[in-house]
Write a protein that holds these residues in place. Structure first.
Motif, PDB file in Angstrom:
ATOM      1  N   THR A 118      16.878   5.588 -10.562  1.00  0.00           N
ATOM      2  CA  THR A 118      15.957   4.546  -9.760  1.00  0.00           C
ATOM      3  C   THR A 118      16.830   4.307  -8.619  1.00  0.00           C
ATOM      4  OG1 THR A 118      14.829   2.539 -10.218  1.00  0.00           O
ATOM      5  CG2 THR A 118      17.007   2.783 -11.109  1.00  0.00           C
ATOM      6  N   ALA A 119      16.104   3.519  -7.757  1.00  0.00           N
ATOM      7  CA  ALA A 119      16.888   2.950  -6.570  1.00  0.00           C
ATOM      8  C   ALA A 119      17.918   2.115  -6.975  1.00  0.00           C
ATOM      9  CB  ALA A 119      15.846   2.162  -5.623  1.00  0.00           C
ATOM     10  N   ARG A 246      14.447  13.487 -18.164  1.00  0.00           N
ATOM     11  CA  ARG A 246      15.444  12.434 -17.640  1.00  0.00           C
ATOM     12  C   ARG A 246      14.874  11.089 -17.461  1.00  0.00           C
ATOM     13  NH1 ARG A 246      18.677  14.032 -12.843  1.00  0.00           N
ATOM     14  NH2 ARG A 246      19.523  12.251 -13.483  1.00  0.00           N
ATOM     15  N   ILE A 247      13.815  10.772 -17.582  1.00  0.00           N
ATOM     16  CA  ILE A 247      13.199   9.534 -17.539  1.00  0.00           C
ATOM     17  C   ILE A 247      12.281   9.092 -18.743  1.00  0.00           C
ATOM     18  CG2 ILE A 247      11.447   8.443 -16.094  1.00  0.00           C
ATOM     19  CD1 ILE A 247      12.249   9.780 -13.654  1.00  0.00           C
ATOM     20  N   LEU A 248      11.455   9.756 -19.209  1.00  0.00           N
ATOM     21  CA  LEU A 248      10.447   9.115 -20.131  1.00  0.00           C
ATOM     22  C   LEU A 248      11.324   9.372 -21.655  1.00  0.00           C
ATOM     23  CD1 LEU A 248       7.127  10.951 -19.368  1.00  0.00           C
ATOM     24  CD2 LEU A 248       7.610   8.556 -19.119  1.00  0.00           C
ATOM     25  N   LYS A 249      11.958  10.159 -21.980  1.00  0.00           N
ATOM     26  CA  LYS A 249      12.591  10.231 -23.288  1.00  0.00           C
ATOM     27  C   LYS A 249      13.927   9.424 -23.225  1.00  0.00           C
ATOM     28  CE  LYS A 249      11.392  14.787 -25.232  1.00  0.00           C
ATOM     29  NZ  LYS A 249      12.044  16.335 -25.277  1.00  0.00           N
ATOM     30  N   PRO A 250      14.748   9.539 -22.153  1.00  0.00           N
ATOM     31  CA  PRO A 250      15.953   8.397 -22.106  1.00  0.00           C
ATOM     32  C   PRO A 250      15.402   6.702 -22.201  1.00  0.00           C
ATOM     33  CG  PRO A 250      16.170  10.301 -20.553  1.00  0.00           C
ATOM     34  CD  PRO A 250      14.658  10.430 -20.890  1.00  0.00           C
ATOM     35  N   THR A 251      14.337   6.722 -21.600  1.00  0.00           N
ATOM     36  CA  THR A 251      13.929   5.258 -21.604  1.00  0.00           C
ATOM     37  C   THR A 251      13.376   4.898 -23.038  1.00  0.00           C
ATOM     38  OG1 THR A 251      13.216   5.498 -19.311  1.00  0.00           O
ATOM     39  CG2 THR A 251      12.264   3.569 -20.534  1.00  0.00           C
ATOM     40  N   ILE A 252      12.726   5.581 -23.564  1.00  0.00           N
ATOM     41  CA  ILE A 252      12.321   5.456 -25.049  1.00  0.00           C
ATOM     42  C   ILE A 252      13.471   5.280 -25.894  1.00  0.00           C
ATOM     43  CG2 ILE A 252      11.357   6.041 -26.990  1.00  0.00           C
ATOM     44  CD1 ILE A 252       9.138   5.104 -24.676  1.00  0.00           C
ATOM     45  N   GLU A 253      14.762   6.186 -25.706  1.00  0.00           N
ATOM     46  CA  GLU A 253      15.820   5.982 -26.369  1.00  0.00           C
ATOM     47  C   GLU A 253      16.637   4.696 -26.058  1.00  0.00           C
ATOM     48  OE1 GLU A 253      16.546   7.845 -28.926  1.00  0.00           O
ATOM     49  OE2 GLU A 253      14.532   8.927 -28.733  1.00  0.00           O
ATOM     50  N   LEU A 270       6.791   6.862  -9.860  1.00  0.00           N
ATOM     51  CA  LEU A 270       7.736   7.776  -9.492  1.00  0.00           C
ATOM     52  C   LEU A 270       7.753   8.036  -7.970  1.00  0.00           C
ATOM     53  CD1 LEU A 270       7.001  10.855 -11.971  1.00  0.00           C
ATOM     54  CD2 LEU A 270       8.747   9.001 -12.430  1.00  0.00           C
ATOM     55  N   MET A 271       9.046   8.295  -7.211  1.00  0.00           N
ATOM     56  CA  MET A 271       9.075   8.754  -5.990  1.00  0.00           C
ATOM     57  C   MET A 271       9.823   9.835  -6.198  1.00  0.00           C
ATOM     58  SD  MET A 271       8.259   7.486  -2.876  1.00  0.00           S
ATOM     59  CE  MET A 271       8.574   5.888  -2.738  1.00  0.00           C
ATOM     60  N   ILE A 272       9.199  11.014  -5.331  1.00  0.00           N
ATOM     61  CA  ILE A 272       9.610  12.358  -5.756  1.00  0.00           C
ATOM     62  C   ILE A 272      10.010  12.657  -4.127  1.00  0.00           C
ATOM     63  CG2 ILE A 272       8.899  14.680  -6.202  1.00  0.00           C
ATOM     64  CD1 ILE A 272       6.917  13.054  -8.224  1.00  0.00           C
ATOM     65  N   LYS A 273      11.343  13.449  -4.141  1.00  0.00           N
ATOM     66  CA  LYS A 273      11.730  13.866  -2.909  1.00  0.00           C
ATOM     67  C   LYS A 273      12.705  15.005  -3.046  1.00  0.00           C
ATOM     68  CE  LYS A 273      13.189  12.638   1.739  1.00  0.00           C
ATOM     69  NZ  LYS A 273      14.289  12.564   2.297  1.00  0.00           N
ATOM     70  N   ASP A 274      12.650  16.213  -2.383  1.00  0.00           N
ATOM     71  CA  ASP A 274      13.719  17.324  -2.692  1.00  0.00           C
ATOM     72  C   ASP A 274      13.587  17.659  -4.031  1.00  0.00           C
ATOM     73  OD1 ASP A 274      13.743  17.068   0.131  1.00  0.00           O
ATOM     74  OD2 ASP A 274      15.538  15.686  -0.031  1.00  0.00           O
ATOM     75  N   GLY A 275      12.533  17.485  -4.860  1.00  0.00           N
ATOM     76  CA  GLY A 275      12.846  18.156  -6.338  1.00  0.00           C
ATOM     77  C   GLY A 275      13.353  17.156  -6.955  1.00  0.00           C
ATOM     78  N   ALA A 277      12.966  13.411  -9.291  1.00  0.00           N
ATOM     79  CA  ALA A 277      12.000  12.210  -9.167  1.00  0.00           C
ATOM     80  C   ALA A 277      12.819  10.880  -9.608  1.00  0.00           C
ATOM     81  CB  ALA A 277      10.954  12.389 -10.474  1.00  0.00           C
ATOM     82  N   LYS A 278      12.595   9.822  -9.159  1.00  0.00           N
ATOM     83  CA  LYS A 278      13.299   8.535  -9.388  1.00  0.00           C
ATOM     84  C   LYS A 278      12.155   7.638  -9.709  1.00  0.00           C
ATOM     85  CE  LYS A 278      17.387   8.845  -6.253  1.00  0.00           C
ATOM     86  NZ  LYS A 278      17.895   8.140  -5.204  1.00  0.00           N
ATOM     87  N   VAL A 279      12.521   6.655 -10.663  1.00  0.00           N
ATOM     88  CA  VAL A 279      11.513   5.353 -11.056  1.00  0.00           C
ATOM     89  C   VAL A 279      11.204   4.593 -10.263  1.00  0.00           C
ATOM     90  CG1 VAL A 279      11.038   3.857 -12.837  1.00  0.00           C
ATOM     91  CG2 VAL A 279      12.166   6.026 -13.517  1.00  0.00           C
ATOM     92  N   VAL A 280      10.191   4.308  -9.559  1.00  0.00           N
ATOM     93  CA  VAL A 280       9.862   3.063  -8.680  1.00  0.00           C
ATOM     94  C   VAL A 280       9.819   1.814  -9.581  1.00  0.00           C
ATOM     95  CG1 VAL A 280       8.466   2.090  -7.152  1.00  0.00           C
ATOM     96  CG2 VAL A 280       8.825   4.522  -6.915  1.00  0.00           C
ATOM     97  N   GLU A 281       8.819   2.044 -10.679  1.00  0.00           N
ATOM     98  CA  GLU A 281       8.650   0.839 -11.497  1.00  0.00           C
ATOM     99  C   GLU A 281       8.059   1.563 -12.954  1.00  0.00           C
ATOM    100  OE1 GLU A 281       5.093  -1.270 -10.719  1.00  0.00           O
ATOM    101  OE2 GLU A 281       3.850   0.541 -10.320  1.00  0.00           O
TER     102      GLU A 281
END
Ligand code: AMP
Ligand code: GLY
Length: 419
Positions: A118-119, A246-253, A270-275, A277-281
């Motif tokens: 994320t940012a 990298r996002i959904l499973k780790p967040t639930i864990e 998500l914000m996606i750039k250059d392959g 994905a980062k979490v916006v919210e």
């Protein structure tokens, strides 16, 4: 099963439409519901969605087997906890789990602690400290209120002046703005991945793309969402796998490691750039209008899946999808997201339906038996077709035959995907 749906927007209309197709469904109620939802469920308008005690007693009274909570406010307000305490199953996270949307600071700290992309960010409770930090980093930069601010607590500042003014504006969000998050600006393309989870297993739904700005070309103010389409090609198989691992499973864990079991729908913006994905919210519920395009593509029984989320038995479930595309164009009141008129007569619904569109009501009501506008977002005109191009043409043909005074809609929904 007897089901109670909480909410009355376009998302809830789509949920009601899908739930009503389940062979498991017996009695169906909605609080407050809408003229659209009334086609599927008995709508009860005299109970507030903020009144947990009254909602629990209604659910007990009607022998409800599952309560489906649509909007974030009742989730953040602990409705699911109150229902569970009374022995009633509910689809949606508990109060603690709903903090993932209810508090930006909670979500950002969780992501930082557990290395979820994320940012970068800092939290301030004194406006002057926030301003000093902003001067140091420069623009573009993003200023956010901590709590729920109906989608308006985020300012993406392009200049230093705008950023400094944004800090002062945070005061207008009351308690939500008493703490300020200052965040690194992320460039890229946005997408929404919603996932069903029982706190253990996660099933991501097909990705959708929303259009947050009010005007064509992503110009103008941020809104609740002016239209959506699915599947979103920006989320290809590689990105989808990355988001899950990298996002959904780790967040639930991560939540589990913090002692919180998250059940319901987890929405990753998500914000996606250059392959990458980062979490916006994160949101603690289905997206609106993403739901209106995701559910028409779902073949599986949503009620069965939601029950499995509530019961913790998602492990043996799968979701199958139709190989089509869906588009939703929001028809909004002129002026939205600022002040707008209500009670304007809506015409052309029958013609639009004859053109093959599903029309989800976002803000309508019946006045003397006639349908009138009653919100900023009024209708979500939704179509499916074998290709996105066909779905889009079909949606706009339907939009063009619907009329109310001062109607506003974007003419470039899904344009990005067709480029
Ligand atoms: P949120 O309510 O956090 O989703 O923010 C609303 C919108 O602001 C998002 O959909 C993005 O378009 C934008 N936004 C939020 N945070 C950032 C960021 N760090 N960088 C760029 N845009 C952002
Ligand atoms: N479509 C954005 C949201 O549901 O928050």
């Amino acid at each position: 099963m007897n089901v109670l749906l909480i909410g009355g927007g376009g998302r809830e209309h789509a949920l009601a439409w899908k739930i009503a197709q389940s062979p498991l469904l017996e009695k169906f109620f909605a609080i407050p519901g809408s003229p659209g939802i009334a086609a599927f469920a008995e709508c009860v308008e005299n109970i507030s969605v903020d009144d947990n005690a009254a909602l629990v007693s209604f659910a007990v009274d009607k022998a409800i087997d599952l309560v489906v909570v649509g909007p974030e406010a009742p989730l953040v307000n602990g409705l699911v906890d109150s229902l569970n305490d009374a022995g009633i199953k509910a689809f949606g996270p508990t109060k603690l789990a709903a903090q993932i949307e209810g508090s930006k600071i909670f979500a950002k700290r969780l992501m930082k602690k557990y290395n979820i992309p994320t940012a970068a960010f800092e939290v301030f409770d004194k406006p002057d400290d926030a301003k000093a930090y902003i001067r140091k980093l420069g623009a573009p930069i993003v200023i956010k209120a901590d709590g729920l601010a109906a989608g308006k607590g985020v300012i993406v500042a392009q200049t230093l002046d705008e950023a400094l003014n944004a800090v002062d504006e945070m005061k207008t969000f009351g308690a939500a703005g008493s703490k300020i998050v200052v965040e690194e600006f992320m460039d890229g393309e946005e997408a929404s991945v919603l996932a069903l989870t029982d706190g253990d297993k996660i099933i991501p739904l097909i990705a959708a793309q929303d259009h947050k700005r009010v005007d064509d070309g992503d110009k103008g103010l941020n809104t609740g969402g002016m239209g959506a389409y699915a599947p979103a090609p920006i989320v290809d198989a590689t990105i989808a796998a990355q988001v899950e691992e990298r996002i959904l499973k780790p967040t639930i864990e991560a939540l589990k490691a913090e002692g919180i079991v998250y059940r319901g729908c987890l929405y990753a913006g998500l914000m996606i750039k250059d392959g990458m994905a980062k979490v916006v919210e994160f949101n603690c519920r289905f997206g609106d209008p993403e739901t209106q395009v995701v559910l028409p593509l779902m073949e599986s029984d949503l009620l069965e899946l939601m029950t499995a989320c509530a019961e913790g038995s998602l492990a043996d479930k799968k979701i199958s999808w139709r190989k089509s595309s869906a588009v939703c164009v929001i028809m909004a009141s002129g002026g939205y997201p600022k002040a707008y008129k209500k009670n304007l007569p809506i015409d052309g619904m029958t013609k639009a339906k004859a053109l093959g569109a599903m029309i989800f009501h976002a803000g309508t009501k019946l006045k003397d038996g006639n349908l009138v506008t009653n919100g900023g977002r009024v209708l979500g005109v939704t179509t499916t077709a074998p290709t996105l191009r066909e779905a889009l043409d079909k949606a706009y043909r339907a939009v063009e035959v619907i009329h109310f005074d001062e109607v506003h809609y974007r003419r470039d929904i899904a344009a990005k995907a067709l480029k």
